[in-house]
Design a protein around this motif. Structure first.
Motif, PDB file in Angstrom:
ATOM      1  N   GLN A  74      49.452 -13.591  58.147  1.00 38.12           N
ATOM      2  CA  GLN A  74      49.671 -12.785  56.962  1.00 38.12           C
ATOM      3  C   GLN A  74      50.834 -11.853  57.240  1.00 38.12           C
ATOM      4  N   TYR A  75      51.787 -11.847  56.325  1.00 31.05           N
ATOM      5  CA  TYR A  75      52.971 -11.031  56.477  1.00 31.05           C
ATOM      6  C   TYR A  75      52.963  -9.935  55.431  1.00 31.05           C
ATOM      7  N   ASP A  76      53.279  -8.721  55.867  1.00 29.84           N
ATOM      8  CA  ASP A  76      53.392  -7.583  54.962  1.00 29.84           C
ATOM      9  C   ASP A  76      54.867  -7.250  54.777  1.00 29.84           C
ATOM     10  N   TYR A  77      55.318  -7.290  53.522  1.00 29.40           N
ATOM     11  CA  TYR A  77      56.702  -6.970  53.208  1.00 29.40           C
ATOM     12  C   TYR A  77      56.771  -6.447  51.785  1.00 29.40           C
ATOM     13  N   ASP A  78      57.904  -5.839  51.435  1.00 28.00           N
ATOM     14  CA  ASP A  78      58.115  -5.324  50.085  1.00 28.00           C
ATOM     15  C   ASP A  78      58.163  -6.484  49.099  1.00 28.00           C
ATOM     16  N   ALA A  79      57.375  -6.403  48.054  1.00 24.77           N
ATOM     17  CA  ALA A  79      57.379  -7.461  47.040  1.00 24.77           C
ATOM     18  C   ALA A  79      58.503  -7.203  46.054  1.00 24.77           C
ATOM     19  N   GLN A 101      63.508  -6.800  57.540  1.00 27.06           N
ATOM     20  CA  GLN A 101      62.465  -6.888  58.561  1.00 27.06           C
ATOM     21  C   GLN A 101      62.570  -8.190  59.331  1.00 27.06           C
ATOM     22  N   GLY A 107      52.549 -11.958  62.087  1.00 25.40           N
ATOM     23  CA  GLY A 107      52.733 -10.991  61.022  1.00 25.40           C
ATOM     24  C   GLY A 107      53.118  -9.609  61.513  1.00 25.40           C
ATOM     25  N   GLU A 108      53.141  -9.399  62.829  1.00 19.23           N
ATOM     26  CA  GLU A 108      53.521  -8.079  63.357  1.00 19.23           C
ATOM     27  C   GLU A 108      55.015  -7.857  63.166  1.00 19.23           C
ATOM     28  N   GLU A 109      55.363  -6.625  62.882  1.00 22.24           N
ATOM     29  CA  GLU A 109      56.764  -6.277  62.674  1.00 22.24           C
ATOM     30  C   GLU A 109      57.452  -6.110  64.024  1.00 22.24           C
TER      31      GLU A 109
END
Length: 165
Positions: A74-79, A101, A107-109
């Motif tokens: 799972q990746y967290d980024y600006d939508a 990024q 998924g870690e930055e």
């Protein structure tokens, strides 16, 4: 008595016919089964080659069941609609209007920086990615580990490097 072997008018009405064959029904079923298997084989080969209608079956034969990879990253980024993505080895590069990024496989930055772009663009090649704003003055070169080189065009740069006013 007269010879009636070749006389069609004086035949013996089937007295000398052969006995019915045994296993005729089993033989007909075997032939039907072989024809059915051949037709199904041709259909599957045709579907496997052109991919119409049997994509899931083709993926199953090509890749297997896919049970080896049970964990999903799972990746967290600006939508944003203007996000750009690139894959560098095991890393994912995500460029949005406000952030650049580099994310690891889990998924870690790995690395990130804030940016301000009106028309973000992302190009890859040679194991690196270049993020820039179309018509802007800044660009960022990143690899799997993060930033390699930031570049900013000076204010007195030729007009083709400066944004239109």
């Amino acid at each position: 008595m007269a010879d009636t072997t070749n006389d069609i008018w004086n035949d013996n009405d089937g007295e000398e016919d052969e006995a019915p064959r045994k296993g005729g029904r089993l033989r007909r079923f075997g032939i039907f089964f072989l024809v059915l298997a051949a037709v199904l084989g041709v259909v599957l080969v045709a579907a496997y080659r052109d991919g119409t209608g049997f994509d899931a079956l083709r993926r199953l034969f090509s890749y297997g069941s896919g049970e080896e990879s049970t964990a999903e990253a799972q990746y967290d980024y600006d939508a944003s609609d203007s996000n750009r993505f690139a894959v560098l080895g095991d890393s994912l590069v995500v460029l949005s209007d406000t952030k650049l990024q580099v994310l690891a496989r889990g998924g870690e930055e790995i690395w990130s920086t804030s940016v301000r772009m009106s028309a973000p663009a992302l190009e890859t090649g040679g194991g690196r990615a270049v993020a820039y704003d179309v018509g802007g003055t800044e660009l960022y070169v990143v690899d799997e580990g993060g930033e390699v080189l930031p570049l900013t065009a000076p204010e007195d740069a030729p007009s083709f490097l400066r944004p239109a006013e």
